[in-house]
Design a protein around this motif. Structure first.
Motif, PDB file in Angstrom:
ATOM      1  N   LYS A  29     -10.861  -5.548  -5.293  1.00 48.83           N
ATOM      2  CA  LYS A  29     -10.428  -4.162  -5.360  1.00 48.83           C
ATOM      3  C   LYS A  29     -10.788  -3.466  -4.054  1.00 48.83           C
ATOM      4  O   LYS A  29     -11.889  -3.600  -3.541  1.00 48.83           O
ATOM      5  CB  LYS A  29     -11.103  -3.460  -6.542  1.00 48.83           C
ATOM      6  N   SER A  30      -9.861  -2.712  -3.522  1.00 47.06           N
ATOM      7  CA  SER A  30     -10.070  -1.969  -2.285  1.00 47.06           C
ATOM      8  C   SER A  30     -11.034  -0.815  -2.513  1.00 47.06           C
ATOM      9  O   SER A  30     -11.174  -0.306  -3.626  1.00 47.06           O
ATOM     10  CB  SER A  30      -8.725  -1.426  -1.785  1.00 47.06           C
TER      11      SER A  30
ATOM     12  N   GLU B   1      -1.682  -0.141  -5.513  1.00 50.23           N
ATOM     13  CA  GLU B   1      -2.094  -0.284  -6.911  1.00 50.23           C
ATOM     14  C   GLU B   1      -3.021  -1.472  -7.134  1.00 50.23           C
ATOM     15  O   GLU B   1      -3.674  -1.556  -8.165  1.00 50.23           O
ATOM     16  CB  GLU B   1      -0.857  -0.427  -7.802  1.00 50.23           C
ATOM     17  N   GLY B   2      -3.044  -2.412  -6.239  1.00 48.81           N
ATOM     18  CA  GLY B   2      -3.881  -3.593  -6.401  1.00 48.81           C
ATOM     19  C   GLY B   2      -3.124  -4.718  -7.088  1.00 48.81           C
ATOM     20  O   GLY B   2      -1.995  -4.549  -7.542  1.00 48.81           O
ATOM     21  N   ILE B   3      -3.768  -5.850  -7.158  1.00 41.99           N
ATOM     22  CA  ILE B   3      -3.176  -7.034  -7.762  1.00 41.99           C
ATOM     23  C   ILE B   3      -3.818  -7.237  -9.125  1.00 41.99           C
ATOM     24  O   ILE B   3      -5.047  -7.301  -9.225  1.00 41.99           O
ATOM     25  CB  ILE B   3      -3.398  -8.266  -6.861  1.00 41.99           C
TER      26      ILE B   3
ATOM     27  N   GLY C 286       0.837  -1.192   0.000  1.00 45.09           N
ATOM     28  CA  GLY C 286       0.000   0.000   0.000  1.00 45.09           C
ATOM     29  C   GLY C 286       0.871   1.242   0.000  1.00 45.09           C
ATOM     30  O   GLY C 286       2.085   1.180   0.222  1.00 45.09           O
TER      31      GLY C 286
ATOM     32  N   GLN D  23      -4.401 -12.882  -9.724  1.00 45.48           N
ATOM     33  CA  GLN D  23      -5.103 -12.910  -8.443  1.00 45.48           C
ATOM     34  C   GLN D  23      -5.273 -14.310  -7.871  1.00 45.48           C
ATOM     35  O   GLN D  23      -5.240 -14.481  -6.660  1.00 45.48           O
ATOM     36  CB  GLN D  23      -6.456 -12.199  -8.546  1.00 45.48           C
TER      37      GLN D  23
ATOM     38  N   GLU E 254      -7.492  -4.100   3.788  1.00 45.78           N
ATOM     39  CA  GLU E 254      -7.434  -3.258   2.582  1.00 45.78           C
ATOM     40  C   GLU E 254      -6.250  -2.311   2.668  1.00 45.78           C
ATOM     41  O   GLU E 254      -5.828  -1.941   3.754  1.00 45.78           O
ATOM     42  CB  GLU E 254      -8.701  -2.411   2.457  1.00 45.78           C
TER      43      GLU E 254
ATOM     44  N   ASP F  52      -4.255   1.112   0.183  1.00 37.30           N
ATOM     45  CA  ASP F  52      -4.431   2.093  -0.893  1.00 37.30           C
ATOM     46  C   ASP F  52      -3.388   1.930  -1.999  1.00 37.30           C
ATOM     47  O   ASP F  52      -3.062   2.865  -2.705  1.00 37.30           O
ATOM     48  CB  ASP F  52      -4.400   3.514  -0.332  1.00 37.30           C
TER      49      ASP F  52
ATOM     50  N   VAL G 241      -9.304 -12.058  -3.182  1.00 37.45           N
ATOM     51  CA  VAL G 241      -8.707 -10.784  -3.560  1.00 37.45           C
ATOM     52  C   VAL G 241      -9.785  -9.966  -4.237  1.00 37.45           C
ATOM     53  O   VAL G 241     -10.512 -10.468  -5.078  1.00 37.45           O
ATOM     54  CB  VAL G 241      -7.532 -10.989  -4.550  1.00 37.45           C
TER      55      VAL G 241
END
Length: 132
Positions: free
Chosen positions: A129-130, A83-85, A58, A90, A79, A81, A127
């Motif tokens: 998205k936050s 970029e995400g996976i 994050g 995933q 969660e 902040d 997994v």
């Protein structure tokens, strides 16, 4: 029956020290009645992996939310902040040796261990998205 709040708070304290230079903020939204039906060491291992990854990948914000427990299904959401996976990896990140980010140090076993722990308790690890 292991109360979640004290475990999450201990991990928060430790990780804030580890990531002090990064300025990470870890918000906790744990319900007072949230409990884990299992071994406290397993819970520490699982949450340690998930929270550490959130702090590592994050940018600055991590949030841990717990609901349920006891007679209701326990849901733990971690969660960040970042970029995400990417969607294409995933599912693969839960396999030993698979890493989504080769820039960070590590061996790609943390999420595989986390998945094994969750499955041993007949749970699932997902997994998504936050909200950040």
């Amino acid at each position: 029956m292991v109360p979640l709040a004290p475990v999450v708070q201990r991990l928060q304290t430790s990780l804030l020290k580890v990531y002090a230079d990064k300025g990470v903020v870890i918000e906790l939204n744990t319900q007072a009645h949230s409990v884990f039906r299992g071994d406290e060491r397993d819970l520490m291992e699982l949450l340690g992996i998930l929270m550490d990854n959130a702090c590592k990948y994050g940018h600055h914000k991590v949030q841990v939310t717990t609901t349920g427990g006891g007679s209701r299904p326990l849901v733990i959401t971690v969660e960040d902040d970042g970029e995400g996976i990417p969607p294409q990896v995933q599912k693969a990140i839960f396999e030993r040796g698979v890493r989504a980010d080769r820039q960070q140090s590590g061996h790609g076993i943390g999420l595989a261990v986390a998945a094994d722990l969750v499955e041993s308790y007949l749970g699932s690890l997902q997994v998504a998205k936050s909200r950040f």
